[in-house]
Each structure stands twice: as structure tokens, then as C-alpha cells.
Design an enzyme around this catalytic site. Structure first.
Site, PDB file in Angstrom:
ATOM      1  CB  SER A 556      -0.914  -0.012   1.239  1.00 27.78           C
ATOM      2  OG  SER A 556      -0.133  -0.081   2.419  1.00 27.78           O
ATOM      3  CB  ALA A 611     -10.978  -8.687  -2.654  1.00 28.15           C
ATOM      4  CG  LEU A 613     -16.570  -9.647  -5.409  1.00 30.23           C
ATOM      5  CD1 LEU A 613     -17.510  -8.710  -4.660  1.00 30.23           C
ATOM      6  CD2 LEU A 613     -17.338 -10.846  -5.916  1.00 30.23           C
ATOM      7  N   GLY A 664      -7.562 -11.237   9.802  1.00 26.53           N
ATOM      8  CA  GLY A 664      -6.821 -10.678   8.674  1.00 26.53           C
ATOM      9  C   GLY A 664      -7.681  -9.859   7.733  1.00 26.53           C
ATOM     10  CD  GLU A 667      -5.599  -1.891   4.592  1.00 19.89           C
ATOM     11  OE1 GLU A 667      -4.355  -1.955   4.559  1.00 19.89           O
ATOM     12  OE2 GLU A 667      -6.336  -2.280   3.668  1.00 19.89           O
ATOM     13  CG  ASP A 678     -10.026   0.333   2.100  1.00 19.73           C
ATOM     14  OD1 ASP A 678      -9.043   0.368   1.340  1.00 19.73           O
ATOM     15  OD2 ASP A 678     -10.842  -0.607   2.107  1.00 19.73           O
ATOM     16  CE  LYS A 682     -11.605  -1.504  -1.088  1.00 20.05           C
ATOM     17  NZ  LYS A 682     -12.092  -2.622  -0.248  1.00 20.05           N
ATOM     18  N   GLY A 798      -9.678 -10.789   2.825  1.00 19.17           N
ATOM     19  CA  GLY A 798      -8.941 -12.028   3.042  1.00 19.17           C
ATOM     20  C   GLY A 798      -7.867 -12.222   1.992  1.00 19.17           C
TER      21      GLY A 798
END
Length: 815
Positions: A556, A611, A613, A664, A667, A678, A682, A798
């Protein structure tokens, strides 16, 4: 009669000399064997350097002593291994020969120049001594030997340092030699004689040439060239890892390969064997089990009509042009004549049908000679401006694709153009049709190795190669490596080769040019002491010309994301889960895309939003097919999906946040998730994909936590303080439930392009209602999809799903 020729690397030391003797012996089967020998490796170079040093006023003749010591050490070591070897006799002969050479060198020192006839005698001593040593070895093994003197028996014409053998005349002389009492014939390579019976040498690759000539003179049934490679490959294996050995090629194909840069054989060697239809096999003294490559009249064993990709470097291209050229008679003939008088070969020529422009290529070291010859020839035309000034383009290479009757294959040229064009390699000139067996094109020298690799990979190996530079080996990066390793068999079946050549984190880097062994990468990475730097990545691909080099950014890191434009300019594709580049200022956002378009490189970032998708690709498909997105709304944080789902179940916010971190989903610092930034990133990315010129500041964020939580930088302190707002969220959740609703953290782009990120109360009919446990969802309301939206949902957090999304993007780079 079979003829064997052994090069310098095959005679480099005592063991190799005796190995050559073994090969000669094994080939004696009720027929005679002829063998042509080069000088031992490095000997000729030492002799040449001795002369050159003297002429350069450096009277140090030490190299001649080095050459002598090599021979003395060589025969000393042979004596230890070979019984009955006449060591004392040959020591005397070697010392006599070098005494003569030193006498000649004294004369060169005195005159400060070396006549060509003397140079020829000096630089050919290695071959003569090789034959002498081999004669003594074979005689020690009880063989009858006859040595053919090439000065008396190979009649040549031309320069002392570059002569050509008259094969018909030489054949008549050699046929008179009585060889009935001998089972082995030996001859020194590289050497011939002129009509005055003076020693001359046969120029570059002269030993191979003299072997082919002797094979023709002896009517040999076969000519074997023994060297240090297994045979003829589809490309230079030192440059192209996937090149493979050819079982056989025709004389014409061999000629094309050698003419345009393949270093196994020189065109002069092929001419005699082709003329007399003598099969020739290239074999390796270092790998006796290799079958080698057969060069013959008709190629029957290779199924693929394509035989090789090769290149000739250090080329310059002359352009002669002018509107009045068409009125000037025999312009092309005058060019050829002027250059031929300088004894310079034109490598490639192209000409417009109207003759307004003529381009031709020569080797770079002839550039000044050609320029002066043309300037003199066209002095009047240039003065009267009938011709434009002669143009010279430097730093070029010629790329050649060789194959059987290649000009008859209708789609080959177009395929080559497409492959090179897709890789941003410009073709400056092309020659097709002048040869039935090759297509040649001129490209910039800086692009040649990349061009060779791309053409070979596409047209020979049929492997789709991706060279990966992986940066970031936390949860996602490590999982990605494991997924690639697990899919190796599947990838092999699909002819896909993913080579991870670089693994790096912010501190250090592991580099393995041929690909890291993924089954033990962690162990190798720990051993690496090399510091990480972005400059190393760019210099690596410039040096090694990797195929389809692709940066995978699993960090990141802001600084790394700001280097994407440099990566694209230097030939990298980029696959990234790092959102920083796409949420940087709009100017940089558009800059990356322009560079990717201009360089024809891929920039994939599907995991930036959902992620695993396919949210971004689905949105692009909607827009590309003419649909208009009116509104989109989604839950785009796996961590917040999990946390708000737990609130619905009665779990406290502090406890739900802790669980999400342990799984997990968040962040490294959960404050980054709960701040809403975040999700805002997006939403900004989606808004920009929809065509809105937005900046991150334009996304309105209603934070989950009060502003004073920003001061808690310590994670444990943050998780402790979050308990202070547990009661507030308990009440807020109960209130929503009383109304039959749930709390969700939602990102929205409305029909005016306004972007918001906030907690919303969602009713049961909304597609966002049931989203929890780390799931993501996006609902697109468009011209085609309304009132029922197009909905994508699935896990959005994940390591596994994010790594899978990156893996999918990586495979798209070869689509």
C-alpha cells in the site's frame, strides 16, 4: 571417407586433445578418417596480440612466451596420460617453431610493421602444432598417419589473410596423394597456399572452411564439425532460454542462419558442402551423447517449417533519396559498383518502386568507406541537389526469421509485424522475397534482444511467458506465490509459464533471472543480502530483456505507486492491489493510462475495489457496450462488512473490530478501516471509471468514529479506547432493528456523480441488506439494469480472494 573437424575449444588442454583422439579412433570402421584441426583455444589470439602490441609501439612480446608455455604444458600433461607419447621429440619441435616465430617478431620490432605474408605465417602456427601433437598421440596408439600439407595441396587465390580455395584444382592435387598405407589423414585448418606456394590463411572461421573444402576434395561421405555446442539451435541459447536443438536443417536454411548472425557455421563453410552435397553434422566434444544437427540437401526430420530466429548487430543503414532519382539512369547499379570496388558486402537492400528512395545496410565498420565511395560516385548529383544528402542511421540490427520456403506461407510476415508492433518495436526496413527461406527486417539495436525473444517465444515455443517482479510479500503476496505454485500443472497444460524472477519487500530483494524456485522461496529470500531499490528493477529488464515483464504491487506504498508511470515507460505491465495510484490526483490517474496506451502495456487493478470480485471489469463492460450507469451503491470493505454484521448479532463494536483484525480482514491498523478512507478510495476509483473527474477530497466521508480517535496511533490503545463508543453503537443498532433495518457502511455514487461514504440504515428489500461476514456487494443501477440492479457479491476481504484476483489479472496480461 569421413571427415572430422575439431575447433579450438575441443583442443584446449591435454584431456580434450586425448578425447579428440578417442573420437577419431571410434570413427575408424573399415574406412579412412580425415581430421582437420584448429589451434588450441586462445593460441591464435595470443599470436595476433603479440603482433598488434608491437605495431602499437608496445614492444612487449610476452604473449608469444605465453603461447609457447601453453603448448609445453599441454604436451607435458599429455605425456602423463598417453603411453608411448614421444615427448622429447615434440618438445624439440615446439621450441624450434617458437624460435622461428621469435626471430620473425624481432624483425617486426625492428621494422615496426608486419607484412601480411609474415602475419599469416605467425597466426597459423597454432594449427600446425595441433596437427603435430595429434600425429604423435595417434602414432603412440599404433595408427598409420599421413599429414596433408595445406600450403602445397589447397590452392587458393586472394589476400594473404583472406583467401578462397580453388576446389577443382585442389581436388586434382589431393587425389594424387597416396594414402593407401594410412588409416588416418590429418590436416591443419585455416591454412592454404597461393600460386607461388606461399602460406596464406582463409580468414574468419577458416578452419571450418578448410574442413569443408577437404571434405569436397576427398569425396567424403560426411563432414562432422566438432565444437563446444550441441548443434544448431532455433536461437542462441545464451539469449533465449527456450531455444531448442534442431535435428536437421537444409543447406539453404543453414546459409541464411549463418549469414544473419548464427555463430555455429560461417556461410563460406556451407558453400562447399552444399555444392558437393556432403551431409554435415555439428557435434559437441563436451556432450558426446548429443545427436547434433544434420545439415543436408533436404530436411526431412524437422516437422516445423520454421528453423530459427537470429540477428546481426552493428549495422548501419544508408538512405539515398531525391525527387529526381527516377530520372537518373542505373542509380542502383552505380551504388553496387561503388561499394563493390571497396570489396564491401551489402547485407540488405530495400527500394521503393519509383526509386525515390533506396535503403541498404552494411556492417558498421565499413560505414566511412561506403560514405566516401558514395560521396565520390554521386558528387555531381549531390552538388546539383538531384540527390538529397546521404542519410546514415546507426545503432541498428537485422532480425531474421529462417524457415523452409517461408515466403510461401501467407500469414508469417503479418504475424511478425503484429508481434513486434504489439511490443512497440519499430521496423525500419524489411526484405522478403529475395530469399525463399528467410524474412529479414531492420530494427534499432537496443530492441533486438527483446525482438528475438518475443518472436521466438511466439512462433517457436508457443509458450506464453510472464516474467513477474513481485513487490510485497505479506499475507497477500505470500498467498499469491502459493497459488501460482499450486497451479503449475494447470499452467503447463495451457502452455503458460509464470516465472517469478524478483521477490522484494521494502528492505531487500531476491533476484533469480531464470525464475525463483517457489517451493523454497522463503529460505532463499532470507539468504539474500541485496538491498531493494526501484532502479534495480528497471536496470534488470534493460539488461536481460525479459519477456512480458510484469510488476505485481501487493503493498500500500505511496512512493511505489508514484513510480508506475516509469515502470510502464520501461516496458513493464502492472498488476496492483495498491489503490494509491488510482486515487492520486486526477492528472496522475490519466497520465498512467495515457502511458499504458502509448506503450501498449497492461495496467490491471481489479483488486483495488472488490478483492476477487470482477467489479471494475463489469463496470467497463457496461460502459463499453453503451450502457449508462445512473447510480451505484455498495458495501466495499470486507472488514466493515464483517464488523457491521457482528453488530447485528449483538457483538460489541470493540469486540467485532478485534475479531476482524485477528482474521486478517482489516488493514494492519484497524483505524484505517474505521476511518472510511479505504471505502472512499474505492468509490473514487469507480467514479473515475464512470468518467467523473473527481479527487479524493470530493468524496464526502461520514466517519464511524469521532475525530479524536485519530490520535491513537498505537493499535492496542486504539482497540482499548474503542470500547468508549460500544454503547452508542448498541443503541444505534437496536433503533435500526426496531424499524426492520440493519446498519451497513455504504459507498454511493448518485446520478449527479456525488460520492458519499457513510453508515446507512438498510431495509430488507435492498440488495445490501444480507451482506455481512466479510462479503462485498456492488449494485449498478443503469439504463439497462433498472429498477432491478446488476448485483455482484462475494467475499471482499482475506488473503485468498485478493491473491486470486491478482492472479486473474496477471493471466490477463497475456490475453
Amino acid at each position: 571417407m569421413k571427415l572430422l573437424k575439431f575447433g579450438g575449444t575441443s583442443l584446449a588442454n591435454a584431456e580434450k586433445f586425448l578425447c579428440v583422439a578417442d573420437i577419431i579412433e571410434k570413427n575408424i570402421q573399415n574406412k579412412k578418417i580425415a581430421a582437420v584441426l584448429s589451434a588450441p583455444a586462445k593460441i591464435t589470439n595470443y599470436l595476433v596480440q603479440t603482433i598488434d602490441n608491437i605495431i602499437k609501439n608496445d614492444n612487449n612480446a610476452q604473449n608469444i612466451n605465453i603461447a609457447e608455455n601453453i603448448f609445453l604444458e599441454l604436451i607435458h600433461n599429455i605425456k602423463k596420460i598417453q603411453p608411448y607419447f614421444c615427448y622429447e621429440s615434440i618438445v624439440k619441435l615446439i621450441k624450434i617453431e617458437f624460435k622461428k616465430l621469435k626471430y620473425m617478431i624481432d624483425g617486426i620490432i625492428l621494422l615496426q610493421q608486419c607484412p601480411d605474408n609474415v602475419r599469416a605465417i605467425l597466426i597459423s602456427r597454432g594449427e600446425i602444432l595441433s596437427v603435430l601433437i595429434m600425429k604423435y598421440i595417434l602414432e603412440a596408439r599404433k595408427h598409420n598417419i599421413i599429414v596433408i600439407d595445406p600450403v602445397k595441396n589447397l590452392i587458393s587465390k586472394g589476400h594473404y589473410l583472406d583467401s578462397t580455395v580453388n576446389i577443382p584444382r585442389s581436388k586434382k592435387i589431393i587425389n594424387k596423394i597416396n594414402t593407401t598405407h594410412a588409416d588416418i589423414i590429418l590436416m591443419a585448418g585455416f591454412i592454404a597456399g597461393n600460386k607461388k606456394e606461399e602460406l596464406v590463411v582463409l580468414g574468419r572461421n577458416g578452419s571450418d572452411y578448410s574442413a569443408a573444402v577437404l571434405a569436397a576434395c576427398l569425396n567424403a561421405s560426411c563432414c562432422e564439425i566438432w565444437t563446444d555446442v550441441d548443434g544448431v539451435f532455433t536461437s542462441d541459447p545464451r539469449e533465449v532460454i527456450d531455444s531448442y536443438l534442431l535435428k536437421s536443417i537444409s543447406y539453404q536454411e543453414a546459409m541464411e542462419l549463418s549469414y544473419f548472425g548464427a555463430k555455429v557455421l560461417h556461410p563460406r563453410t556451407i558453400e562447399p558442402i552444399a555444392q558437393f552435397k556432403i551431409p554435415c553434422i555439428i557435434k559437441n566434444t563436451n556432450n558426446l551423447k548429443s545427436p547434433g544437427t544434420l545439415i543436408c540437401e533436404e530436411n526431412k526430420t524437422e516437422k516445423n517449417f520454421l528453423k530459427g530466429v537470429t540477428h546481426l548487430d552493428n549495422i548501419v543503414m544508408f538512405s539515398i533519396s531525391g525527387s529526381s532519382i527516377k530520372n537518373t539512369l542505373s542509380i542502383t547499379g552505380r551504388i553496387f559498383t561503388a561499394i563493390a570496388q571497396k570489396k564491401i558486402k551489402i547485407v540488405l537492400i530495400t527500394q521503393s518502386s519509383s526509386e525515390h528512395t533506396i535503403n541498404f545496410c552494411v556492417l558498421e565498420n565499413y560505414m566511412n568507406s561506403v560514405k566516401s565511395a558514395l560521396t565520390e560516385e554521386f558528387r555531381l548529383e549531390l552538388k546539383e541537389k538531384i540527390l538529397n544528402p546521404i542519410s546514415i542511421e546507426k545503432e541498428l540490427s537485422i532480425l531474421s526469421i529462417v524457415g523452409s520456403y517461408i515466403r510461401m506461407k501467407h500469414n508469417i510476415a503479418s504475424k511478425i509485424f503484429y508481434i513486434l508492433g504489439s511490443s512497440n518495436i519499430n521496423i525500419l526496413a524489411i526484405a522478403q522475397g529475395s530469399s525463399q527461406h528467410s524474412i529479414s527486417m531492420v530494427v534499432n539495436k537496443k530492441n533486438i534482444l527483446n525482438a528475438v525473444k518475443i518472436i521466438h517465444n511466439t512462433m517457436f515455443s508457443n509458450k506464453k511467458i510472464i516474467t513477474v517482479f513481485l513487490i510485497g510479500i505479506g499475507g497477500v503476496g505470500s498467498t499469491l506465490i502459493q497459488q501460482i505454485l499450486q497451479q503449475q500443472n494447470f499452467l503447463n497444460e495451457k502452455n503458460i509459464n509464470i516465472k517469478i524472477c524478483v521477490i522484494a519487500n521494502s528492505k531487500k530483494i531476491l533476484i533469480v533471472n531464470n525464475g525463483i524456485n517457489l517451493s523454497c522461496w522463503e529460505k532463499e529470500f532470507k539468504k539474500s543480502q541485496e538491498q531493494f531499490s526501484l532502479e534495480k528493477l528497471i536496470s534488470l529488464t534493460r539488461k536481460h530483456h525479459f519477456l512480458n515483464p510484469t510488476i505485481i504491487d501487493c503493498t500500500s506504498d505511496q512512493y511505489l505507486s508514484e513510480e508506475y508511470s516509469a515502470f510502464l515507460k520501461n516496458g513493464f505491465n502492472i498488476v496492483t492491489s495498491n489503490k494509491k495510484a488510482n486515487t492520486n490526483n486526477f492528472e496522475y490517474y490519466t497520465k498512467i493510462r495515457k502511458i499504458a496506451l502509448n506503450t501498449n502495456k497492461k495496467f490491471f487493478y481489479e483488486t483495488n475495489v472488490g478483492a476477487g470480485l470482477p467489479i471494475i471489469s463489469t463496470l467497463k463492460q457496461l460502459l463499453n457496450t453503451g450502457d449508462t450507469v445512473i447510480k451505484c451503491q455498495g458495501i466495499l470493505s470486507g472488514s466493515l462488512s464483517f464488523i457491521f454484521g457482528k453488530l447485528e448479532e449483538g457483538v460489541l463494536l470493540s469486540q467485532a473490530t478485534k475479531e476482524a483484525k485477528n482474521l486478517g480482514f482489516t488493514e494492519p491498523h484497524p483505524a484505517d478501516d474505521l476511518s472510511g478512507i479505504d471505502v472512499a478510495r474505492k468509490i473514487l476509483i469507480l467514479a473515475r471509471e464512470m468518467g467523473y473527474h473527481k479527487e479524493l477530497k470530493d468524496v464526502k466521508i461520514e466517519p464511524i468514529l469521532p475525530q479524536n480517535f485519530k490520535k491513537y496511533q498505537d493499535i492496542n490503545e486504539f482497540l482499548l479506547k474503542i470500547k468508549d463508543v460500544d454503547s452508542y453503537f448498541v443503541e444505534k443498532t437496536k433503533k435500526a432493528q426496531k424499524e426492520g433495518k440493519v446498519l451497513r457502511f455504504v459507498g454511493t455514487i448518485d446520478k449527479k456523480g456525488q460520492c458519499t461514504v457513510k453508515i446507512e440504515e438498510i431495509n430488507i428489500t435492498d440488495p445490501l441488506y444480507k451482506i455481512k461476514n466479510g462479503e462485498n456487494v456492488i449494485a449498478f443501477y443503469s439504463k439497462y439494469y433498472q429498477p432491478v440492479p446488476l448485483v455482484l457479491k462475494g467475499y471482499g476481504a482475506g488473503n485468498n480472494v485478493t491473491a486470486s484476483g491478482i492472479f486473474s489479472d496477471l493471466l490477463r496480461t497475456i490475453s
